[in-house]
Design a protein around this motif. Structure first.
Motif, mmCIF file in Angstrom:
data_model
loop_
_atom_site.group_PDB
_atom_site.id
_atom_site.type_symbol
_atom_site.label_atom_id
_atom_site.label_comp_id
_atom_site.label_asym_id
_atom_site.label_seq_id
_atom_site.Cartn_x
_atom_site.Cartn_y
_atom_site.Cartn_z
ATOM 1 N N ILE A 27 0.849 -1.200 0.000
ATOM 2 C CA ILE A 27 0.000 0.000 0.000
ATOM 3 C C ILE A 27 0.880 1.244 0.000
ATOM 4 O O ILE A 27 0.686 2.167 -0.785
ATOM 5 C CB ILE A 27 -0.945 0.019 1.226
ATOM 6 N N ILE A 28 1.891 1.232 0.869
ATOM 7 C CA ILE A 28 2.754 2.409 0.967
ATOM 8 C C ILE A 28 3.484 2.660 -0.348
ATOM 9 O O ILE A 28 3.509 3.781 -0.853
ATOM 10 C CB ILE A 28 3.765 2.262 2.143
ATOM 11 N N SER A 29 4.030 1.609 -0.949
ATOM 12 C CA SER A 29 4.806 1.890 -2.159
ATOM 13 C C SER A 29 3.915 2.323 -3.322
ATOM 14 O O SER A 29 4.268 3.238 -4.062
ATOM 15 C CB SER A 29 5.731 0.734 -2.534
ATOM 16 N N PHE A 30 2.716 1.720 -3.447
ATOM 17 C CA PHE A 30 1.838 2.154 -4.553
ATOM 18 C C PHE A 30 1.245 3.539 -4.304
ATOM 19 O O PHE A 30 1.124 4.345 -5.223
ATOM 20 C CB PHE A 30 0.737 1.111 -4.809
ATOM 21 N N ALA A 31 0.941 3.803 -3.054
ATOM 22 C CA ALA A 31 0.413 5.136 -2.738
ATOM 23 C C ALA A 31 1.496 6.186 -2.997
ATOM 24 O O ALA A 31 1.204 7.286 -3.456
ATOM 25 C CB ALA A 31 -0.058 5.188 -1.297
ATOM 26 N N SER A 32 2.762 5.830 -2.737
ATOM 27 C CA SER A 32 3.846 6.776 -2.989
ATOM 28 C C SER A 32 3.988 7.041 -4.487
ATOM 29 O O SER A 32 4.267 8.169 -4.903
ATOM 30 C CB SER A 32 5.167 6.247 -2.445
ATOM 31 N N LEU A 33 3.785 5.977 -5.289
ATOM 32 C CA LEU A 33 3.820 6.163 -6.747
ATOM 33 C C LEU A 33 2.761 7.169 -7.183
ATOM 34 O O LEU A 33 3.007 8.066 -7.983
ATOM 35 C CB LEU A 33 3.539 4.830 -7.454
ATOM 36 N N LEU A 34 1.544 6.960 -6.613
ATOM 37 C CA LEU A 34 0.442 7.873 -6.936
ATOM 38 C C LEU A 34 0.756 9.300 -6.472
ATOM 39 O O LEU A 34 0.415 10.267 -7.151
ATOM 40 C CB LEU A 34 -0.840 7.417 -6.233
ATOM 41 N N GLU A 35 1.422 9.375 -5.321
ATOM 42 C CA GLU A 35 1.739 10.682 -4.753
ATOM 43 C C GLU A 35 2.591 11.497 -5.741
ATOM 44 O O GLU A 35 2.400 12.711 -5.890
ATOM 45 C CB GLU A 35 2.498 10.491 -3.441
ATOM 46 N N ASP A 36 3.516 10.790 -6.419
ATOM 47 C CA ASP A 36 4.368 11.481 -7.393
ATOM 48 C C ASP A 36 3.555 12.050 -8.563
ATOM 49 O O ASP A 36 3.976 12.985 -9.230
ATOM 50 C CB ASP A 36 5.432 10.510 -7.960
ATOM 51 N N ARG A 37 2.382 11.412 -8.827
ATOM 52 C CA ARG A 37 1.562 11.870 -9.961
ATOM 53 C C ARG A 37 0.350 12.672 -9.496
ATOM 54 O O ARG A 37 -0.634 12.825 -10.232
ATOM 55 C CB ARG A 37 1.075 10.648 -10.760
ATOM 56 N N LYS A 38 0.417 13.126 -8.286
ATOM 57 C CA LYS A 38 -0.720 13.755 -7.636
ATOM 58 C C LYS A 38 -1.270 14.974 -8.387
ATOM 59 O O LYS A 38 -2.460 15.273 -8.336
ATOM 60 C CB LYS A 38 -0.224 14.156 -6.242
ATOM 61 N N THR A 39 -0.392 15.661 -9.104
ATOM 62 C CA THR A 39 -0.821 16.891 -9.792
ATOM 63 C C THR A 39 -1.909 16.626 -10.821
ATOM 64 O O THR A 39 -2.656 17.529 -11.199
ATOM 65 C CB THR A 39 0.390 17.573 -10.474
ATOM 66 N N ASN A 40 -1.986 15.339 -11.284
ATOM 67 C CA ASN A 40 -3.034 15.005 -12.259
ATOM 68 C C ASN A 40 -4.406 14.867 -11.609
ATOM 69 O O ASN A 40 -5.406 14.704 -12.315
ATOM 70 C CB ASN A 40 -2.726 13.662 -12.955
#
Ligand code: ADP
Length: 349
Positions: free
Chosen positions: A150-163
């Motif tokens: 969960i943490i690693s996938f959520a972190s991936l999403l966090e990097d793309r958060k601007t979308n």
């Protein structure tokens, strides 16, 4: 020269009666019809017979037994099918747990009854505790893996958060911070379930231990402008070292943490040597704890503060309690709200 002299029958009878009257076991002799030939006070006590002992002689034992019990069924079987050896281990009888044995003799059967309720309950408790420890170890251990995903996938999403729109962005933040928080809970639970496992006690020099503790807490001490002082004698104690370090660390960290922002935390550690034990005290000048919470704070995940004010998981003091009890000691506190708190714990020598 023989050390034995001849014992006549009446003397032998006296000796036997005295033994029967004093052993910590209930004894009953039955004839082939299931009637009582002899019964000691211990048996009457265990079976909760509320008649005089003499009036029980010649009564059928089944009259005195609790009908729903296996003991009753076994005696009934002995009477109808013949007296033979029987063993009933840890059988329920009213509120008690009994171990009952039957051994045939020339005129019937001799029954011994032991009330094993206490040792049985103790064993069960020990077993349950072990089971619970294993359970919390396994669950917390196994929970780590999906959580890491969960943490690693959520972190991936966090990097793309601007979308994402603002609700999406806020949701990602909450997922990440909750996941980290859960990771912290799992870590402390895992540590909690491991207290005392796979360890030997060793001799620890208290002065050295506190110096190391201060080095480990250097950052916290500096940021909070705290002082940590040991004013006791340079003793050596025999403890489970990693657990003992954690115990002192938790109490010192709490002392520093629970101080209002205007006060410089001042922690004083002392030890009193008594004949049988060492009594440690960890005193702070913090916010204090109201008396009504003295018990509550030792519970797992119990906190008196919301985490937006002071961070924590609420397991620190339960951890301390478990470590102190593992060493056979006690932990308690005295406190004055607004002035400070002193935690005490003992370690038997
Ligand atoms: P945590 O610090 O993670 O919340 P603890 O089990 O260590 O968990 O402490 C439980 C609660 O007891 C804390 O939330 C705090 O309210 C209170 N407490 C513990 N130590 C102190 C202290 N030295 N001074 C004031 N309050 C304390």
């Amino acid at each position: 020269m023989s050390t034995h002299r001849h014992v006549d029958n009446s003397e032998l009878k006296q000796i036997l009666l005295s033994i029967i009257g004093n052993v910590p076991v209930g004894i009953i002799a039955l004839n082939f019809n299931g009637k009582i030939i002899l019964m000691n006070e211990q048996a009457a006590g265990i079976l909760e017979v509320n008649k005089k002992l003499q009036t029980c002689i010649d009564l059928p034992l089944t009259d005195l037994l609790f009908k729903e019990s296996k003991f009753y069924a076994t005696i009934n079987k002995c009477i109808t099918e013949g007296m033979s050896i029987f063993n009933l281990e840890n059988e329920g009888f009213k509120e008690k747990i009994l171990t009952v044995k039957g051994r045939p003799f020339i005129n019937g059967i001799i029954i011994t009854i032991e009330d094993v309720t206490q040792s049985f309950e103790f064993k069960q408790l020990e077993f349950k505790n072990k089971e619970l420890e294993e359970f919390s170890y396994i669950t917390s251990h196994d929970l780590q893996e999906p959580l890491n995903s969960i943490i690693s996938f959520a972190s991936l999403l966090e990097d793309r958060k601007t979308n994402l729109d603002s609700v999406g962005q806020k949701s990602i933040d909450v997922i990440v911070s909750s996941a980290y928080r859960m990771k912290e809970f799992i870590k402390v639970l895992l540590e909690f379930s491991r207290i005392g496992q796979r360890q030997e006690k060793n001799e620890v020099k208290i002065i050295q231990l506190i110096e190391d503790l201060k080095t480990d807490l250097h950052n916290l001490i500096e940021t909070k402008k705290a002082t940590v002082e040991y004013i006791g004698k340079p003793i050596t104690i025999n403890v489970f070292e990693p657990d003992f370090i954690k115990l002192l660390q938790n109490l010192v960290v709490n002392g520093i943490k629970y101080t209002d922002s205007e006060t410089k935390p001042k922690i004083i550690i002392d030890v009193k040597e008594l004949p049988e034990l060492f009594e440690f005290s960890i005193q702070d000048n913090g916010i204090g704890i109201a008396e009504e919470y003295y018990d509550k704070i030792f519970g797992v995940f119990e906190r008196l503060h919301t985490r937006d004010k002071i961070s924590g998981t609420g397991i620190g003091l339960s951890h301390c309690k478990k470590v102190v009890e593992l060493h056979g000691g006690e932990i308690w506190l005295t406190s004055e709200v607004g002035k400070g708190t002193t935690f005490y714990f003992t370690v038997p020598k």
